[in-house]
Design an enzyme around this catalytic site. Structure first.
Site, PDB file in Angstrom:
ATOM      1  N   GLY A 292       0.811  -1.215   0.000  1.00  0.00           N
ATOM      2  CA  GLY A 292       0.000   0.000   0.000  1.00  0.00           C
ATOM      3  C   GLY A 292       0.844   1.263   0.000  1.00  0.00           C
ATOM      4  N   ILE A 294       1.293   3.744   2.333  1.00  0.00           N
ATOM      5  CA  ILE A 294       2.122   3.920   3.523  1.00  0.00           C
ATOM      6  C   ILE A 294       3.027   2.712   3.734  1.00  0.00           C
ATOM      7  CG2 ILE A 294       2.072   4.070   6.042  1.00  0.00           C
ATOM      8  CD1 ILE A 294       1.484   6.688   4.759  1.00  0.00           C
ATOM      9  N   LYS A 414      -9.223   9.886  10.986  1.00  0.00           N
ATOM     10  CA  LYS A 414     -10.653   9.567  10.869  1.00  0.00           C
ATOM     11  C   LYS A 414     -11.136   8.695  12.036  1.00  0.00           C
ATOM     12  CE  LYS A 414     -10.726  10.143   5.883  1.00  0.00           C
ATOM     13  NZ  LYS A 414      -9.400  10.820   5.853  1.00  0.00           N
ATOM     14  N   SER A 457      -3.064   6.369  -2.768  1.00  0.00           N
ATOM     15  CA  SER A 457      -4.172   5.953  -3.621  1.00  0.00           C
ATOM     16  C   SER A 457      -5.445   6.627  -3.127  1.00  0.00           C
ATOM     17  CB  SER A 457      -4.333   4.432  -3.578  1.00  0.00           C
ATOM     18  OG  SER A 457      -4.584   3.992  -2.262  1.00  0.00           O
ATOM     19  N   VAL A 460      -6.682  13.375  -3.487  1.00  0.00           N
ATOM     20  CA  VAL A 460      -7.336  14.327  -4.391  1.00  0.00           C
ATOM     21  C   VAL A 460      -6.348  14.943  -5.371  1.00  0.00           C
ATOM     22  CG1 VAL A 460      -9.143  14.931  -2.745  1.00  0.00           C
ATOM     23  CG2 VAL A 460      -7.033  16.257  -2.764  1.00  0.00           C
TER      24      VAL A 460
END
Length: 645
Positions: A292, A294, A414, A457, A460
């Site tokens: 991924g 990170i 989040k 991924s 923006v």
């Protein structure tokens, strides 16, 4: 004549050599003749020796060849070439002096003849080459070269100007620089303008874009310059950093688009080397989610810290193949003694994890495997719960069983007062590790929480770039939405350093700087590409921004802390937070209920568990799981049909 010069430069090296040799022979002959004619003040000198002329000519040509005068490319001649030319001319004059010893009776002053010969030869040979170079560059400048302005008249800007002047594609017209000492001067033949006169320079030269030639300037200063340039409707490009140029990875004229971290103006803090090495150097390290955004960057940074072994755990075959190949190339290039072991595995598979850790004794484990896209987890709730909560639990349990000493969870902003399932699952994963930390002091559990990373991924930034190149519109969910941003390398290095400071159950929070308004970010990107926003104020603009509405589970503002109980650490960008946690017995009970709800596909029970646990979950939408919605819609249709019949 210009056409002849162009043909000359496009011809073979052999043709160029013989052409210049012929011209130099004429120059040597003319210099020898003038040394007699000027001293004797008559067009046909007395006792002019054709034999000695031939000797001087032949020996001078041999000297010119031997000193490497014809190895220099004429249109690239520089100060180094001048020393070679001076040496060649002096050697030729020495031959002349030796001949004068035998021809003193030739009339006139021999010293005067030698001086005239030397000066004339030096002037004509250098003048010939400079004349060819000027004519060639004048031809290039009248060609279809793209006009550019260079912002920065320092060493990088000067190198860039010289490179472009010798090329065929770009024509540097002037420098712009902030140094008052350079205003109204000339560098590399170009005027240096005050930034306040930039609009004058743009109107005068009509450049296609501005090149920012300040690779070593601070990000804060670069951001200030870009903020000024944003007001001008002209694209901005940058040259590579000096590290990439010196390493040979890029050339100075490999122009790049403005990077988003240039717009943020955020200065990264140099890492503390002692913290970087603690959990990695000469140890066996595992990274889950190694393919991924990170996870892969963690692997890159870890390899440079020279672990004994690096275990890559990834569920995506292509992701695992890509990072494995890349790391092995890094190891080979740097001659590191690091063993890479790639494992195809899901963190939801307890047996597979246990088998890996049982076979290979791991010292440090970085758990980066997670589903992180908010809408995707909203649409696939059980998979999000299984991967983010139980994947963390299973990995931690396998680590405990097999003697892993340090376990670091990569978390997210989040997880703070989440409005979506993804954030709630990440907060539950934190609670799992906090509970386990109270039970198992033999392993140091910690978690590192941070915001969005640039270039990951789903980011923006690449999306906006693509939309701008396609002519728009740029899609933003809400005009007021803000986010924290950090570069992937900086985030990875801070995760490693935070993990080194862990004592057990720590929640680390990275200093993300100031939050950024996404709509303003989009506007900056448009303007720095030389375009204008199309809106009510500018109906004739180029790119429109459309607002699509918040996605399921998305919130306007992200936070990094649940409470105010935060302390600093030995690193200025890393804080530690004291936050609510559960005893392991309570946490274990919640996991059992959650597991049963997942098996039964009971979405309502799953939501209630996430709501009642100390996650701060405050959903902004109802249950959005696609299968759950489809099943409930089918049930409603059945009920409606029954009532009608």
């Amino acid at each position: 004549m210009i056409k002849m010069l162009v043909n000359f430069y496009s011809s073979s090296r052999t043709n160029k050599f013989y052409t210049l040799l012929f011209l130099d022979a004429l120059v040597i002959s003319a210099s020898y003749y003038l040394s007699f004619a000027l001293v004797q003040e008559q067009p046909i000198p007395v006792n002019f020796s054709i034999l000695y002329w031939i000797i001087v000519l032949a020996s001078s040509v041999i000297i010119f060849i031997y000193t490497g005068l014809y190895k220099s490319i004429t249109r690239f001649i520089s100060y180094n070439f001048a020393s070679t030319l001076l040496l060649s001319t002096l050697a030729s004059s020495l031959i002349y002096i030796l001949l004068e010893h035998f021809t003193y009776s030739a009339g006139g002053n021999p010293i005067s003849r030698v001086i005239i010969y030397f000066n004339t030869l030096l002037l004509l040979t250098s003048g010939l080459r400079y004349f060819i170079k000027v004519l060639y560059h004048n031809h290039l400048q009248t060609n279809d070269k793209t006009k550019v302005l260079i912002y920065g008249a320092g060493s990088a800007g000067q190198q860039l100007a010289t490179s472009l002047q010798n090329g065929k594609e770009f024509l540097p017209c002037a420098f712009i620089d902030d140094d008052p000492g350079l205003f109204n001067t000339k560098i590399c033949g170009l005027n240096v303008y005050n930034p306040n006169n930039l609009i004058f320079a743009i109107e005068l030269f009509q450049p296609k874009f501005i090149l920012l030639a300040m690779p070593s300037v601070s990000k804060y200063q670069r951001n200030k310059i870009l903020s000024k340039l944003e007001d001008y409707r002209i694209p901005i490009k940058t040259i590579p950093g000096m590290a990439d140029i010196v390493a040979g990875l890029l050339n100075i004229d490999d122009f790049q688009e403005i990077e988003i971290n240039d717009l943020l103006g955020r200065e990264s803090v140099p890492p503390k080397k002692d913290l970087l090495k603690v959990n990695i150097t000469d140890k066996t390290v595992m990274v889950t989610g190694a393919g991924g955004s990170i996870g892969s960057e963690l692997c890159r940074q870890i390899v440079h810290l020279k672990p004994r072994q690096l275990l890559l755990v990834e569920v995506s075959e292509f992701g695992l193949y890509s990072i494995d190949k890349e790391l092995k190339e890094i190891i080979k290039f740097n001659d590191y003694k690091v063993t890479i072991k790639p494992f195809l595995a899901s963190v939801q598979n307890q047996n597979r994890l246990n088998n890996i850790l049982k076979t290979i004794q791991v010292d440090t484990l970085y758990h980066a495997a997670a589903y992180k896209h908010v809408p995707m987890v909203e649409y696939n709730v059980i998979e999000g719960v299984r991967n983010n909560i139980f994947g963390t639990y299973y990995t931690a349990r396998a680590a405990i069983r097999n003697g892993v000493k340090t376990f670091i969870l990569v978390s997210t902003d989040k997880a703070v007062r989440p409005t979506n399932v993804m954030g709630a699952t990440k907060r539950m994963a934190e609670l799992v590790l906090q509970g386990l930390a109270k039970q198992h002091s033999e392993i140091r559990f910690s978690m590192v929480r941070f915001g969005n990373v640039l270039g990951s991924s789903g980011s923006v930034v690449p999306l906006f770039n693509k939309q701008i190149r396609e002519g728009g519109p740029i899609t933003v969910t809400h005009p007021d939405i803000t986010r924290y941003f950090m570069t992937i390398p900086e985030a990875a290095l801070l995760v490693i350093q935070a993990g080194a400071m862990a004592k057990g159950g720590d929640v680390f929070v990275l200093d993300m700087g100031e939050p950024v308004k996404i709509a303003e970010l989009a506007t900056k990107m448009v303007r720095l590409m030389g375009l204008e926003i199309k809106d009510d104020k500018g109906p004739n603009g180029d790119i429109e921004i459309t607002y699509t509405g918040l996605r399921p589970g998305e919130k306007l503002y992200e936070e990094l802390l649940i409470g105010d109980n935060v302390e600093g650490t030995q690193h200025p960008r890393i804080m530690t937070a004291k936050e609510v946690s559960l005893a392991w017995s309570e946490m274990e009970g919640l996991l059992e209920l959650l597991d049963k709800a997942c098996i039964n596909f009971d979405q309502q029970v799953i939501r209630n568990i996430l709501l009642n646990a100390p996650t701060g979950f405050d959903p902004s939408d109802g249950i959005c799981d696609l299968i759950w919605e489809a099943q409930n819609n089918d049930n409603e249709n059945v009920v409606s049909f029954t009532k009608i019949s």
